[in-house]
Design a protein around this motif. Structure first.
Motif, short mmCIF file in Angstrom:
data_model
loop_
_atom_site.label_atom_id
_atom_site.label_comp_id
_atom_site.label_asym_id
_atom_site.label_seq_id
_atom_site.Cartn_x
_atom_site.Cartn_y
_atom_site.Cartn_z
N MET A 58 -8.42 1.46 -4.65
CA MET A 58 -8.22 0.42 -3.65
C MET A 58 -8.62 0.91 -2.27
O MET A 58 -9.28 0.19 -1.50
N LEU A 61 -12.35 0.81 -1.96
CA LEU A 61 -12.93 -0.53 -1.90
C LEU A 61 -12.66 -1.24 -0.58
O LEU A 61 -13.41 -2.13 -0.20
N VAL A 62 -11.57 -0.87 0.10
CA VAL A 62 -11.27 -1.53 1.38
C VAL A 62 -11.74 -0.70 2.57
O VAL A 62 -11.51 -1.09 3.72
N TYR A 63 -12.40 0.41 2.30
CA TYR A 63 -12.83 1.29 3.39
C TYR A 63 -13.73 0.55 4.38
O TYR A 63 -13.66 0.77 5.59
N HIS A 65 -13.53 -2.36 5.43
CA HIS A 65 -12.77 -3.27 6.31
C HIS A 65 -11.99 -2.51 7.38
O HIS A 65 -11.39 -3.14 8.26
N VAL A 153 -4.92 -5.26 -0.61
CA VAL A 153 -5.52 -5.28 -1.95
C VAL A 153 -6.38 -6.52 -2.12
O VAL A 153 -7.42 -6.48 -2.80
N ALA A 156 -9.95 -5.96 -1.35
CA ALA A 156 -10.72 -5.03 -2.17
C ALA A 156 -11.64 -5.79 -3.11
O ALA A 156 -11.27 -6.82 -3.68
N THR A 163 -13.56 -8.92 -7.88
CA THR A 163 -12.61 -9.32 -6.85
C THR A 163 -11.26 -9.63 -7.51
O THR A 163 -11.07 -9.41 -8.70
N TRP A 169 -2.84 -5.45 -9.17
CA TRP A 169 -1.88 -4.67 -8.41
C TRP A 169 -0.45 -5.12 -8.67
O TRP A 169 0.48 -4.31 -8.72
#
Length: 266
Positions: A58, A61-63, A65, A153, A156, A163, A169
């Protein structure tokens, strides 16, 4: 358990009464408690690596943002606001004191203290990463979001085909909640059995399980009141049960000459 129930009811299953979730979770935990501590330990040992792997995925994948400028300035208003804000998380992280109840069941009691400190350090590090990632994404609005990790999450994903990780989660969160509720229910059963001087702990499982369900549903009318309690009165209650009372008991034990408590664990 009520907090997770509020989350599921608001974003996943809005038409399902919370009592259904509470009964399901407590029933599973009660069965695990009836089978013994080893069952709870093995189930959590099986799923926690998967939870940590998903958490790491997670963060990756959110890095994109994250805006690390949201983390600055550091200590803009001094250390006092930081210390005051730390009271709330310190209160519920103090629940680690419950691990002291497991010292008599350890095969190597001498390692109880070091293992507990290692577990606390690892959990603290994971929560630190979570807090930094949430703040880097949402900035100052993080404090006003009820479930910042869940909202993170939701961001992500890879393109348009990978998606909606929020549902995954939630499932992982359920396994984590199983571990926590199971451990607390087990400790409560053992404590009640010792307090009432019973020979077996099984007669206490069903009554305490029912009490857990009732309290989780009746203590707060809504999530707002629950959050107000967790960020207010709960802090004093928690420090009393997690710090003050154990310290008094430790002092009494030392005064009575029971220094074996220190050698065997905490």
């Amino acid at each position: 358990m009520r907090e997770l129930g509020e989350l599921i009811a608001s974003v996943i299953l809005p038409r399902t009464p919370q009592v259904v979730f509470s009964i399901f979770m407590v029933t599973v935990c009660a069965y695990a408690v009836s089978q013994g501590l080893e069952v709870i330990a093995r189930v959590t040992e099986l799923f926690y690596p998967f939870i940590l792997t998903l958490f790491g995925l997670m963060l990756i994948l959110v890095y994109g943002h994250m805006q690390f400028t949201h983390l600055f300035p550091v200590l803009e208003h001094g250390i006092r606001p930081v210390l005051l804000a730390s009271l709330d998380p310190s209160a519920w992280r103090g629940e680690f004191i419950v691990l002291a109840m497991f010292l008599p069941y350890l095969a190597r009691p001498g390692r109880g203290r070091s293992d507990a400190m290692l577990a606390a350090a690892l959990v603290g590090f994971i929560l630190l990463l979570d807090a930094l990632a949430s703040t880097a994404i949402f900035g100052v609005t993080t404090a006003r979001i009820n479930y910042p990790t869940f909202e993170m999450v939701r961001l992500a994903g890879i393109g348009q085909f990978f998606t909606r990780m929020d549902a995954v989660w939630i499932i992982i969160w359920l396994f984590g909640m199983f571990g926590k509720v199971g451990i607390f229910l087990y400790v409560t059963v053992i404590a009640a059995t010792q307090l009432l001087n019973l020979k077996q702990d099984r007669p206490m499982i069903i009554p305490l399980s029912i009490l857990t369900i009732v309290l989780s549903l009746s203590l707060f009318e809504n999530s707002t009141l629950m959050i107000l309690f967790l960020t207010g009165p709960f802090i004093s209650y928690a420090f009393s049960a997690e710090l003050f009372i154990p310290t008094i008991l430790l002092i009494i034990a030392l005064l009575r000459g029971k220094t074996a408590v220190c050698r065997d664990g905490f």
